[in-house]
Each structure stands twice: as C-alpha cells, then as structure tokens.
Scaffold this motif. Structure first.
Motif, mmCIF file in Angstrom:
data_model
loop_
_atom_site.group_PDB
_atom_site.id
_atom_site.type_symbol
_atom_site.label_atom_id
_atom_site.label_comp_id
_atom_site.label_asym_id
_atom_site.label_seq_id
_atom_site.Cartn_x
_atom_site.Cartn_y
_atom_site.Cartn_z
ATOM 1 N N ASN A 1 19.178 53.796 -24.086
ATOM 2 C CA ASN A 1 19.352 54.919 -23.172
ATOM 3 C C ASN A 1 18.228 55.939 -23.229
ATOM 4 O O ASN A 1 17.654 56.301 -22.211
ATOM 5 C CB ASN A 1 20.676 55.636 -23.486
ATOM 6 N N LYS A 2 17.956 56.435 -24.412
ATOM 7 C CA LYS A 2 17.056 57.568 -24.545
ATOM 8 C C LYS A 2 15.589 57.158 -24.445
ATOM 9 O O LYS A 2 15.240 55.986 -24.604
ATOM 10 C CB LYS A 2 17.293 58.261 -25.891
ATOM 11 N N LYS A 3 14.787 58.184 -24.219
ATOM 12 C CA LYS A 3 13.341 57.952 -24.228
ATOM 13 C C LYS A 3 12.837 57.870 -25.660
ATOM 14 O O LYS A 3 13.396 58.490 -26.561
ATOM 15 C CB LYS A 3 12.642 59.105 -23.521
ATOM 16 N N TRP B 1 11.034 58.523 -29.089
ATOM 17 C CA TRP B 1 10.724 59.794 -29.773
ATOM 18 C C TRP B 1 9.325 59.618 -30.367
ATOM 19 O O TRP B 1 9.171 59.108 -31.476
ATOM 20 C CB TRP B 1 11.755 60.059 -30.861
ATOM 21 N N ASN C 1 5.606 69.315 -35.344
ATOM 22 C CA ASN C 1 6.827 69.921 -34.790
ATOM 23 C C ASN C 1 7.878 68.862 -34.506
ATOM 24 O O ASN C 1 9.070 69.089 -34.686
ATOM 25 C CB ASN C 1 6.498 70.680 -33.501
ATOM 26 N N LYS C 2 7.433 67.700 -34.063
ATOM 27 C CA LYS C 2 8.393 66.662 -33.673
ATOM 28 C C LYS C 2 8.985 65.944 -34.889
ATOM 29 O O LYS C 2 9.906 65.147 -34.767
ATOM 30 C CB LYS C 2 7.734 65.693 -32.702
ATOM 31 N N PRO D 1 12.863 68.115 -37.010
ATOM 32 C CA PRO D 1 14.303 67.792 -37.029
ATOM 33 C C PRO D 1 14.642 66.724 -38.075
ATOM 34 O O PRO D 1 15.687 66.811 -38.725
ATOM 35 C CB PRO D 1 14.579 67.291 -35.613
ATOM 36 N N LYS E 1 25.351 62.359 -26.988
ATOM 37 C CA LYS E 1 25.624 62.888 -25.641
ATOM 38 C C LYS E 1 24.474 63.752 -25.143
ATOM 39 O O LYS E 1 24.314 63.956 -23.943
ATOM 40 C CB LYS E 1 26.929 63.718 -25.678
ATOM 41 N N THR E 2 23.706 64.322 -26.085
ATOM 42 C CA THR E 2 22.558 65.138 -25.698
ATOM 43 C C THR E 2 21.317 64.602 -26.396
ATOM 44 O O THR E 2 21.403 63.661 -27.200
ATOM 45 C CB THR E 2 22.781 66.612 -26.084
ATOM 46 N N HIS E 3 20.174 65.220 -26.103
ATOM 47 C CA HIS E 3 18.921 64.761 -26.704
ATOM 48 C C HIS E 3 18.819 65.323 -28.113
ATOM 49 O O HIS E 3 18.229 66.371 -28.350
ATOM 50 C CB HIS E 3 17.749 65.251 -25.844
ATOM 51 N N ASP F 1 11.948 65.399 -16.508
ATOM 52 C CA ASP F 1 12.994 64.449 -16.892
ATOM 53 C C ASP F 1 13.827 65.004 -18.050
ATOM 54 O O ASP F 1 13.290 65.528 -19.014
ATOM 55 C CB ASP F 1 12.290 63.148 -17.298
ATOM 56 N N GLU G 1 15.403 63.217 -20.127
ATOM 57 C CA GLU G 1 15.206 62.254 -21.224
ATOM 58 C C GLU G 1 16.507 61.680 -21.783
ATOM 59 O O GLU G 1 16.515 61.120 -22.855
ATOM 60 C CB GLU G 1 14.400 62.883 -22.368
ATOM 61 N N LEU G 2 17.596 61.819 -21.051
ATOM 62 C CA LEU G 2 18.862 61.293 -21.570
ATOM 63 C C LEU G 2 19.118 59.848 -21.175
ATOM 64 O O LEU G 2 19.887 59.163 -21.820
ATOM 65 C CB LEU G 2 20.032 62.159 -21.089
ATOM 66 N N ASN G 3 18.502 59.410 -20.102
ATOM 67 C CA ASN G 3 18.742 58.039 -19.671
ATOM 68 C C ASN G 3 17.428 57.422 -19.218
ATOM 69 O O ASN G 3 16.960 57.663 -18.112
ATOM 70 C CB ASN G 3 19.778 58.009 -18.542
ATOM 71 N N TYR G 4 16.876 56.606 -20.110
ATOM 72 C CA TYR G 4 15.567 56.021 -19.851
ATOM 73 C C TYR G 4 15.598 55.081 -18.646
ATOM 74 O O TYR G 4 14.654 55.033 -17.857
ATOM 75 C CB TYR G 4 15.101 55.269 -21.095
ATOM 76 N N GLN G 5 16.709 54.357 -18.517
ATOM 77 C CA GLN G 5 16.791 53.361 -17.446
ATOM 78 C C GLN G 5 16.929 54.023 -16.071
ATOM 79 O O GLN G 5 16.367 53.552 -15.099
ATOM 80 C CB GLN G 5 17.991 52.425 -17.675
ATOM 81 N N PRO H 1 28.269 69.514 -23.597
ATOM 82 C CA PRO H 1 28.400 68.576 -24.709
ATOM 83 C C PRO H 1 27.570 69.047 -25.903
ATOM 84 O O PRO H 1 26.495 69.621 -25.726
ATOM 85 C CB PRO H 1 27.855 67.259 -24.143
ATOM 86 N N ASN H 2 28.094 68.795 -27.069
ATOM 87 C CA ASN H 2 27.409 69.183 -28.321
ATOM 88 C C ASN H 2 27.085 70.672 -28.368
ATOM 89 O O ASN H 2 26.065 71.076 -28.939
ATOM 90 C CB ASN H 2 26.121 68.373 -28.509
ATOM 91 N N GLN I 1 13.606 72.748 -27.960
ATOM 92 C CA GLN I 1 13.665 71.429 -27.329
ATOM 93 C C GLN I 1 12.266 70.970 -26.908
ATOM 94 O O GLN I 1 11.895 69.811 -27.062
ATOM 95 C CB GLN I 1 14.583 71.485 -26.112
ATOM 96 N N LYS I 2 11.501 71.915 -26.414
ATOM 97 C CA LYS I 2 10.167 71.570 -25.931
ATOM 98 C C LYS I 2 9.235 71.204 -27.094
ATOM 99 O O LYS I 2 8.467 70.241 -27.016
ATOM 100 C CB LYS I 2 9.596 72.756 -25.158
ATOM 101 N N LEU I 3 9.319 71.968 -28.176
ATOM 102 C CA LEU I 3 8.362 71.770 -29.267
ATOM 103 C C LEU I 3 8.791 70.684 -30.245
ATOM 104 O O LEU I 3 7.960 69.917 -30.729
ATOM 105 C CB LEU I 3 8.146 73.079 -30.027
ATOM 106 N N THR I 4 10.075 70.644 -30.589
ATOM 107 C CA THR I 4 10.517 69.712 -31.640
ATOM 108 C C THR I 4 11.404 68.604 -31.093
ATOM 109 O O THR I 4 11.815 67.723 -31.845
ATOM 110 C CB THR I 4 11.313 70.449 -32.739
ATOM 111 N N LEU I 5 11.736 68.652 -29.816
ATOM 112 C CA LEU I 5 12.604 67.693 -29.125
ATOM 113 C C LEU I 5 14.073 67.843 -29.515
ATOM 114 O O LEU I 5 14.912 67.072 -29.084
ATOM 115 C CB LEU I 5 12.154 66.235 -29.344
ATOM 116 N N ASP I 6 14.413 68.798 -30.374
ATOM 117 C CA ASP I 6 15.816 69.015 -30.732
ATOM 118 C C ASP I 6 16.126 70.502 -30.611
ATOM 119 O O ASP I 6 15.362 71.328 -31.097
ATOM 120 C CB ASP I 6 16.107 68.521 -32.157
ATOM 121 N N ASN J 1 18.141 72.539 -31.920
ATOM 122 C CA ASN J 1 18.502 73.406 -33.047
ATOM 123 C C ASN J 1 17.398 73.509 -34.092
ATOM 124 O O ASN J 1 17.626 74.017 -35.184
ATOM 125 C CB ASN J 1 19.805 72.920 -33.704
#
Lengths: 395, 315
Positions: free
Chosen positions: A297-299, A301, A313-314, A317, A352-354, B205, B207-211, B229-230, B258-263, B265
C-alpha cells in the motif's frame, strides 16, 4: 544432567552494523507467502551503484550510525545467487576498500546470504564460498517436508514445487556449514504440516530452526487452534525423542510469554533504521521492508541515496521508536507479551496513517497459541529432566 | 480535547503560520457551508477563529460571522509578511524567513513598543542550517537586550519565541493541530491544519496508497463528522522525543514533522535546534530580568545539546 541445546546467537549480535544490498528483485520462485509484492526482472544493481554505496558507507567510519565494532554485509533479492558474478565483484571491492582504508571493519566482517538454495551447488557459487569461506554466513530456506515446502515455495514459471531441487544442495551446505540453521515461514495453509516439517528438518541434519508466522493479516478462524495442537504435538516429539539435546526450534523459548514493563522492557523489536538497505536505484532504506517492492500500500520510505547520503531526519522516527509508544493499551497490558514479534515494515504498510508508530496485531491469536504450547513444552521438559535426575540421585 | 475551530473563509485566506498559502484563485466558502461550520463549532463548544482573505467579504458573510463569538485572523490579529512600521492591532503575526529575522532585530524594537504580543512564524524552518546557529543565537541575544530596555520603560511585551517558554514553564504549549484545534476549509472538509489543505489543493500525494495515489488530506467533513485515524499519535505522549523535552514553547508542527521526518510525531533536527536556541535565549532573558529585580517564577536548566535526539539515541 542432560543438556538442553541453546538457540545460537547471531554473529556479533548487537554490536554489528547490518548493511543489505538488494542486488536483484528477481527470483526463480514465486512463494505464495512472500511479502515481496513487486519482484521483477528489471531492477538489478550495477557494480557502479554498489561501489558508490560502499564508498559512502566506509567514508562514515567515525559517524555513530556507522561506527559499530563489526559489519554484516548482507546480500538479498529476490534470489541473491542469481547475481553471483556481481556479488563476487562487490565483495572484492568491499574487502579491498576496508583494507586500503585501514577500516576497523576489515578485522570484523561477515558476508551474509539468505538463499533459496537452487544455485547453491553451482560452480560459481562454490568458487565464491571457497574464496570467502571464513567470513560467510549462508542460510538456505527449506520449509520442511516436501508437502509443506511445495505448498508455498513454487517456481514462478511452472508453478511446480521446488523441494526436490533444493534438497539436493542440503548435504553439501551442511557439510560446509554444519551449524547452519534454516528459516521456516508459517502461513495459514501450512499449519497442519508444522510438526512433521520441523522433525523432517532435524532429521536432515539442520539443528537450528528459526520459524515464525507471517505478520500479514492472513489468519483464518481456528488457525490458532490447529497451530497450538501442532506445536503441542511437536513439543511431545522433541521431548520424547530427545531432540532437545542437540536441536532448537524458535517456537520454544523460555523467555516467551511473560508480561513486559514499559520502562524496563521498552525496546523496539527489530533493527529497522539501525540497519541500512540499498537497492538497484541507489536508494537507502531503513530495511528492505521499506523498499517499494516490499510494500502493498504505502510508498517506499527512502532515507536518501548513494550520491547525496542519508537524510537523518527520515531516520529519527526509527531511532526513537519504542515498544509501548507503538502498541495499543491491550498489547501494553498483555500478560504474555514477551516474544510477540512485529515487523516494522508490515506495521507501516498496514497502518491507517503514514506512520511506523501503529503496531499491527494480526498475529495476536497465533502468539497466544504459541505461548500456551511453549508453556506446555517447558513444563513437560523440566518435569522429565527433574524426574530423571531425582531418580538418578536416589539410586 | 478540541478547544477551537479554524474556518478558512476563502481559498486565499491569509497564511498565518509556517506554510505559505500557495492558492491564488479566490474561492469563498459557500454561505451555507459557513453556517454549518459555525453551527458545528457551537455544538462542539469551540471558540471559532475565522481566517480572512485579503479582500472584503460580502455583507451577508459578515452578518453570519458575527452571530458567534470569534477571533478574526487577518483582522483582529494582523498578519504581516515583513516587519511593519506601524500596526493597528495589539496582537500580530509576523511571518519571516530566519534570515529576515536575523537581519531585522533593530526594526523589531519599533513593533515591540506597539504590540502586546508578537507571534513570529518562520517560513523556512526546513532550510535552517547548523551553520546559522551562532547567528540566530546572537540575534535572540540582541532581542533580549531590546526586551530588557522595554521592561525598564515599564513595557513588557510578549514575543512567542522568547517569552512563551517563560510563561509556559510547567508544560508543553504546542500548536496541537488535530488535538486542541481543527480546520474547516471552503470545501466543507476538516483538515488537521490549513497546511494539509494546501497540500491537497497542490496535489501533493498523501502517500497512503501507492497503487491508487490520492491527494486527499481531509479528516472528515461537516456532513460526515470528524474522522481522525490514529489521532492519539498527534499527542505529546506519542512523541518519544518531545515528551521528554522542555522546550515548552516549541510549535511541534505536525505538518513540518511529516514533511521532514515522514512521521507526524517526530520533529526534524531543524525544529529541535531552533526551539532549543530559543529556549536557551529565554533562559538568558530570565537570568537578566531576575538580576534586575523582576520576580519571575521560572527556572530553565542549562543543557549540553541543542537537539535532544543526540542525547536520546544510543547507537
């Protein structure tokens, strides 16, 4: 007193950096449970990409991300031995560069492979083994009996099972690596064959079996019941026939099935982010499960690439992730939590989320079944040994 | 717990935080949607913040807006993208690049004399470079000197990057998008904050659904209700780096995370470093004010790092 064999530790476990080259995304097989949903024949690593990656990695010797005592250079696919010429060239370059840079890893490295075994006996692979023997770890995946193995591990072209071809290489492999273990994967369809399969592998001379249920949400109603019965029967066989003295099966481990504390036992399960994977495009990933060919599903990482390096930074997490933050309250309160594994990549893909902070609980009921069988195993084994020992003392 | 609702009155409503509003085409929120958004906010017991565009709204919109207690961003709270000579409201938002801030400290003194509160929002945090740490520290030190001079003139201005750490001495006071506030866009959908709406409009995008790629960033709508969610992952306790941190004034911007670390929190290095430079400058300010006899109930420890990640990680 009789001995109980111990599950062997990995080489330099906890003190090594794991660097994985995804040399190809191609494989002769199309295993039904394989998480690599994007395998293809196109993406093969070039030597130039590998070389730039190695240069980048060795340049970072003083960096805390790369200054571990030892290194495991791992090669995976698809099937890595499809690219044995490339691997040989990469390994030569690694050795040469570590030596010429006087890099501390030159004295402490492993070249590690997980293979389907189909090319193991080929001249090229055997020459590679002779050349690098003292630094090699090679695992051949064989899933058990012909029935179980062929249920999932089939050729992608013919759809036929691969057992008869893999089994040919097992004697040579065990002759070269007598302590080698194999990794067995359990999905829903092959649960009824667990007991006979583990015993079959023991009888082939494979003494250490790392076995796990797939992390994906594939489990059907009553799978846990059949699974537990299989493990109880397996426990009986291992104990009654004395296999426990010289074999191990990771389903049975004394540390499994205990409650865990959020302070003292808060480590993440896997090493995603501490390890590094590189693919044919020269992209870096926290582990192979975050490359696009592993994700439904996801892109992907992507942490960076071999030219620009790692975007730290990536990685943050992954390196701050702990057990309790990603777990539900039910998991935190679970009284049999220890040994319940998760795959960070599957967590990410199913979330459910990224995020990587949402723990998938698809294997919950399978873990609980394993814990019950594991408890049975150790109670039975210790009772047998105590009874035998106390009788011996009385005499 | 949700406390306020942000309503973007138009697609071109002013940007009032880190992110620029990239939308140039005006699209006003339909009056019926505005009424629904206000009704929803009232039923949820939320303070409503209206974000205005740069043009005058039709009278019927103003009539509807004034049916509820509110804050008007872009009106009551003025938003400037450069340092103004004169301001009309006591509380302003100043959106600057970090370089603009560093080179404009002297000009800020004039504004500080007029405003009770200034919120400085940096528009380029993601590009902050460790080579500018000294420059930023020196700029904040100069700003501290200005604040002390103003204290001596019996003017006690609030400036978020220095005084909020002192005000919120006991606990985190972050942006809290999705937790204490949520945004309604002109399309009637909820977003964690305006930046997520801009991403959707700009076709970034999710980025939740690649397909089957999707640009959707909404978290529910006025029709279907909130759906986050979450949501627990937005909370402080789900952020291993932040929950141990005492840079209480930090925005902890989840969009930037989200932009810098992809997460969402996990803060990036730039956000942590900037917030710790500000934290340390707040500490200097407290020390100086205390030495001048001001009774300030705040104690900020000395720390050996600017990015808690360095201390947190055991490789």
């Amino acid at each position: 007193m009789e001995k109980i064999a111990n599950i062997p530790h990995g080489w330099q476990e906890g003190t090594s950096k794991d660097i994985t080259f995804i040399v190809t995304k191609d494989c002769q097989l199309a295993c039904k449970y394989c998480y690599l949903v994007g395998k293809n024949t196109r993406e093969k690593m070039s030597f130039e990409t590998a070389k730039v990656a190695i240069d980048y990695i060795l340049d970072q010797e003083k960096d805390p991300l790369f200054n571990q005592e030892s290194v495991i250079w791992e090669f995976i696919g698809g099937e890595p031995f499809l690219e044995i010429d490339l691997i040989d060239k990469i390994c030569d370059y690694i050795k040469l560069e570590m030596y010429s840079r006087n890099h501390h890893w030159f004295n402490s490295y492993r070249l590690s492979f997980s293979t389907n075994g189909l090319n193991y006996s080929s001249e090229k692979v055997q020459n590679f083994i002779k050349k690098n023997y003292t630094h090699l770890s090679i695992g051949i995946t064989i899933d058990g009996t012909k029935t179980k193995h062929d249920l999932n591990r089939i050729y992608k072209t013919s759809g036929q099972g691969s057992y008869e071809d893999v089994i040919k290489s097992i004697p040579l492999w065990l002759q070269q690596f007598p302590e080698a273990g194999t990794k067995v994967t359990i999905s829903s369809s092959d649960i009824p064959y667990i007991k006979e399969s583990v015993l079959h592998l023991f009888d082939l001379g494979i003494h250490h079996i790392s076995i796990n249920c797939v992390f994906e949400n594939v489990w059907k109603q009553n799978d846990d019941v059949v699974f537990e019965k299989q493990l109880i029967d397996l426990a009986d066989a291992i104990i009654d026939k004395g296999y426990y003295e010289y074999t191990t099966c990771s389903f049975f481990n004394e540390t499994i099935g205990k409650p865990l504390d959020c302070v003292a036992n808060n480590e993440n399960w896997c090493g995603a982010g501490k390890m590094l994977a590189i693919d044919a495009n020269g992209y870096f990933y926290p582990c192979t499960r975050f490359a696009q060919y592993s994700l439904r599903n996801k892109k992907a990482w992507i942490l960076g690439n071999v030219h620009d390096g790692i975007d730290r930074n990536k990685l943050r997490p992954f390196l701050t992730l702990d057990r309790c933050t990603q777990s539900s309250q039910e998991c935190i309160n679970c009284e049999v939590a220890s040994g319940c594994a998760w795959c960070q990549g599957e967590n990410y893909d199913a979330a459910k989320t990224h995020t990587i902070f949402e723990r998938s609980i698809s294997i919950c009921k399978m873990h609980k079944a394993q814990v019950r069988a594991n408890n049975y195993y150790w109670n039975k084994l210790f009772h047998k040994l105590e009874t035998k020992y106390s009788k011996h003392e009385q005499i | 717990m949700l406390q306020y609702l942000v309503i973007l009155l138009d697609d071109t409503s002013v940007a009032y935080c880190h992110t620029d509003n990239p939308i140039v085409e005006e699209r006003i929120m339909p009056l019926s949607t505005l009424r629904k958004a206000i009704f929803w906010g009232m039923c949820e017991n939320l303070m409503i913040h209206f974000v205005y565009p740069n043009y005058s709204l039709p009278k019927e919109y103003q009539d509807v807006i004034d049916t509820v207690d509110n804050v008007k961003i872009g009106k009551d709270i003025e938003v400037y993208n450069e340092i103004p000579k004169k301001i009309n409201s006591s509380s302003i938002v100043l959106r600057l690049s970090i370089n603009e801030f560093i080179s404009s400290i002297a000009e800020l003194e004039v504004v500080l004399q007029q405003a009770k509160r200034i919120n400085i929002c940096y528009t380029d945090i993601e590009h902050f470079d460790d080579n500018r740490i000294d420059d930023y520290s020196k700029a904040l030190s100069s700003l501290n000197n200005i604040i002390i001079r103003l204290y001596e003139q019996n003017i006690q201005p609030q400036i978020n990057i220095l005084s909020d750490r002192i005000i919120h001495n006991e606990k985190m006071h972050n942006c809290d998008a999705g937790i204490s506030n949520v945004t309604v866009a002109p399309n009637g959908k909820f977003y964690l904050c305006p930046s997520f709406y801009y991403d959707e409009i700009m076709h970034i995008d999710n980025e939740l659904n690649y397909q089957n790629p999707s640009f959707d960033r909404s978290v529910g709508s006025l029709e279907s209700g909130l759906d986050m969610p979450n949501r627990h992952l937005l909370m402080l306790n789900s952020a291993p780096l932040c929950r141990e941190c005492d840079a209480y004034h930090c925005n902890r911007c989840i969009w930037l995370n989200q932009k810098l670390t992809l997460d969402c929190n996990t803060p990036g290095h730039q956000q942590c470093v900037l917030s710790h430079i500000e934290r340390n400058a707040s500490r200097d300010l407290v020390t100086k004010l205390k030495s001048l006899g001001y009774n300030i109930d705040c104690c900020i420890d000395d720390l050996p790092y600017l990015d808690p990640f360095e201390q947190f990680i055991k490789f």
